[in-house]
Design a protein around this motif. Sequence first.
Motif, short mmCIF file in Angstrom:
data_model
loop_
_atom_site.label_atom_id
_atom_site.label_comp_id
_atom_site.label_asym_id
_atom_site.label_seq_id
_atom_site.Cartn_x
_atom_site.Cartn_y
_atom_site.Cartn_z
N ASP A 121 0.86 -1.19 0.00
CA ASP A 121 0.00 0.00 0.00
C ASP A 121 0.90 1.23 0.00
O ASP A 121 1.74 1.40 0.89
CB ASP A 121 -0.93 0.00 1.22
N PHE A 122 0.73 2.08 -1.01
CA PHE A 122 1.56 3.28 -1.15
C PHE A 122 0.89 4.52 -0.56
O PHE A 122 -0.33 4.68 -0.67
CB PHE A 122 1.87 3.55 -2.62
N SER A 123 1.73 5.38 -0.03
CA SER A 123 1.28 6.70 0.42
C SER A 123 1.00 7.57 -0.79
O SER A 123 1.25 7.17 -1.93
CB SER A 123 2.39 7.37 1.24
N ASP A 124 0.54 8.78 -0.53
CA ASP A 124 0.46 9.79 -1.59
C ASP A 124 1.87 10.01 -2.13
O ASP A 124 2.84 9.88 -1.38
CB ASP A 124 -0.09 11.10 -1.02
N PRO A 125 2.00 10.36 -3.41
CA PRO A 125 3.34 10.57 -3.98
C PRO A 125 4.06 11.74 -3.29
O PRO A 125 3.41 12.71 -2.89
CB PRO A 125 3.07 10.92 -5.44
N TYR A 126 5.39 11.62 -3.15
CA TYR A 126 6.14 12.72 -2.51
C TYR A 126 7.31 13.22 -3.35
O TYR A 126 7.99 14.16 -2.94
CB TYR A 126 6.62 12.31 -1.11
N PHE A 127 7.56 12.59 -4.53
CA PHE A 127 8.70 13.06 -5.34
C PHE A 127 8.51 12.60 -6.78
O PHE A 127 8.06 11.49 -7.02
CB PHE A 127 10.01 12.46 -4.78
N ASP A 128 8.84 13.48 -7.74
CA ASP A 128 8.73 13.15 -9.17
C ASP A 128 10.09 12.70 -9.69
O ASP A 128 11.11 13.30 -9.35
CB ASP A 128 8.30 14.38 -9.96
N ALA A 129 10.10 11.67 -10.51
CA ALA A 129 11.38 11.12 -10.97
C ALA A 129 11.33 10.71 -12.45
O ALA A 129 10.28 10.41 -13.00
CB ALA A 129 11.75 9.91 -10.13
N ASP A 130 12.51 10.73 -13.05
CA ASP A 130 12.70 10.24 -14.42
C ASP A 130 13.94 9.36 -14.41
O ASP A 130 14.70 9.37 -13.44
CB ASP A 130 12.93 11.42 -15.38
N GLN A 131 14.16 8.64 -15.50
CA GLN A 131 15.39 7.85 -15.61
C GLN A 131 16.49 8.70 -16.27
O GLN A 131 16.20 9.64 -17.01
CB GLN A 131 15.13 6.59 -16.44
N GLY A 132 17.72 8.35 -15.97
CA GLY A 132 18.85 9.06 -16.56
C GLY A 132 19.92 8.07 -17.00
O GLY A 132 19.97 6.93 -16.51
N LEU A 133 20.75 8.52 -17.91
CA LEU A 133 21.84 7.69 -18.42
C LEU A 133 23.16 8.31 -17.97
O LEU A 133 23.46 9.46 -18.29
CB LEU A 133 21.77 7.66 -19.95
N LEU A 134 23.94 7.54 -17.20
CA LEU A 134 25.26 8.02 -16.77
C LEU A 134 26.32 7.37 -17.64
O LEU A 134 26.32 6.14 -17.81
CB LEU A 134 25.48 7.68 -15.29
N VAL A 135 27.19 8.19 -18.21
CA VAL A 135 28.21 7.69 -19.14
C VAL A 135 29.57 8.31 -18.81
O VAL A 135 29.62 9.37 -18.16
CB VAL A 135 27.83 8.04 -20.61
N PRO A 136 30.66 7.70 -19.25
CA PRO A 136 31.97 8.32 -19.03
C PRO A 136 32.02 9.68 -19.75
O PRO A 136 31.46 9.82 -20.84
CB PRO A 136 32.95 7.34 -19.67
N GLU A 137 32.69 10.63 -19.14
CA GLU A 137 32.83 11.96 -19.71
C GLU A 137 33.37 11.88 -21.14
O GLU A 137 34.30 11.11 -21.39
CB GLU A 137 33.82 12.76 -18.85
N GLY A 138 32.78 12.64 -22.04
CA GLY A 138 33.27 12.66 -23.41
C GLY A 138 32.72 11.54 -24.28
O GLY A 138 33.03 11.46 -25.48
N SER A 139 31.90 10.68 -23.69
CA SER A 139 31.30 9.60 -24.48
C SER A 139 30.21 10.17 -25.37
O SER A 139 29.65 11.22 -25.09
CB SER A 139 30.72 8.56 -23.51
N ASP A 140 29.92 9.48 -26.48
CA ASP A 140 28.86 10.01 -27.35
C ASP A 140 27.55 9.23 -27.16
O ASP A 140 26.65 9.28 -27.98
CB ASP A 140 29.29 10.02 -28.82
N LEU A 141 27.44 8.53 -26.03
CA LEU A 141 26.21 7.80 -25.73
C LEU A 141 25.18 8.78 -25.18
O LEU A 141 25.38 9.37 -24.12
CB LEU A 141 26.49 6.68 -24.72
N ASP A 142 24.11 9.00 -25.95
CA ASP A 142 23.16 10.03 -25.53
C ASP A 142 21.71 9.70 -25.90
O ASP A 142 20.84 10.57 -25.87
CB ASP A 142 23.55 11.38 -26.15
N SER A 143 21.46 8.45 -26.27
CA SER A 143 20.11 8.07 -26.68
C SER A 143 19.99 6.55 -26.64
O SER A 143 21.01 5.85 -26.50
CB SER A 143 19.87 8.53 -28.11
N VAL A 144 18.76 6.07 -26.76
CA VAL A 144 18.55 4.61 -26.81
C VAL A 144 19.29 4.04 -28.01
O VAL A 144 19.98 3.02 -27.91
CB VAL A 144 17.03 4.30 -26.90
N GLU A 145 19.19 4.73 -29.15
CA GLU A 145 19.82 4.25 -30.40
C GLU A 145 21.34 4.11 -30.23
O GLU A 145 21.93 3.14 -30.71
CB GLU A 145 19.54 5.22 -31.56
N SER A 146 21.94 5.09 -29.55
CA SER A 146 23.40 5.07 -29.42
C SER A 146 23.88 3.90 -28.55
O SER A 146 25.07 3.59 -28.53
CB SER A 146 23.89 6.39 -28.84
#
Length: 278
Positions: A121-146
């Motif tokens: 049983d969940f309480s009322d929501p208390y925080f909004d969230a999204d997913q993120g992609l963490l990559v090594p600096e300078g990488s060109d990974l920036d999308s699902v396709e990549s």
Amino acid sequence: MRTRHLAVLPAALAASLLLASCGGDAGSGEGTEGGVALVTEGSLTVCTNPPYEPFEYEEDGEVVGLDIDIVREVADDLGVELVTKVTPFEGIQSGADLNTDNCDIVASGITITEERQAKIDFSDPYFDADQGLLVPEGSDLDSVESLEGKTVGVQQATTGETWAQENGLQTVQFEDLGLQIQALKTGQVDAAVNDIAVLGPFVSEGFEIGANFSTGEQYGLGVKKGNTALLDAVNATLERIREDGTYDELYTQHIGTAPADSASASASASAEPSPSDS
Ligand code: ARG
């Protein structure tokens, strides 16, 4: 306003007390405080899965963070101590920790999903969230396709794992965020997916946010199915801290920005606020 806020909690507690005194008490746990049954008398026991800064992480041997501060408000309103228990996220989100009375409440940046609502049983929501992609600096990974042909580290039993699999990514599973980041550091995986609000601390460590995947998630606190006495108390506390400014204060302290809108949840993780036109 003052009178309003003072009225909220006593009403919930009074209702619980009334139920308890009528012999219709909600739980079978040891202690009861204001009609709320607790697994250990005199304490509100919370299960949580650090490292997950800024929601739950260890500092000087203690678990701290936004989730912890919020459940401490619940404990305060119940007039009991807060006890934190570190457990794997799998048992937190599956309802197992609650069902085995390992804890009264789960607070672990848990996204409210339909599947989990069948088990918790969940309480009322208390925080909004999204997913993120963490990559090594300078990488060109920036999308699902990549990410085609790349390996992506995910945390076991999380919405990030589900999201990555649904998007056809090749995933490697880790038990917690710490192990996930470690694998990115050693090159075992090419990128990591987790809630964007927890990726910020790693940006100064040679990583960058490659992408923000807008999943529109919301966190809730969880209690055992059917524990309405505790659920009502939790929601009453959430309402109180929204009204008396405590929530804003805690949010700003841990997230680094005021909770203006859902975008603010990820602002601190994704980028510096851009300077205004000059
Ligand atoms: N929000 C995501 C989910 O519910 C990830 C939560 C992971 N939390 C944690 N403390 N490790 O699946």
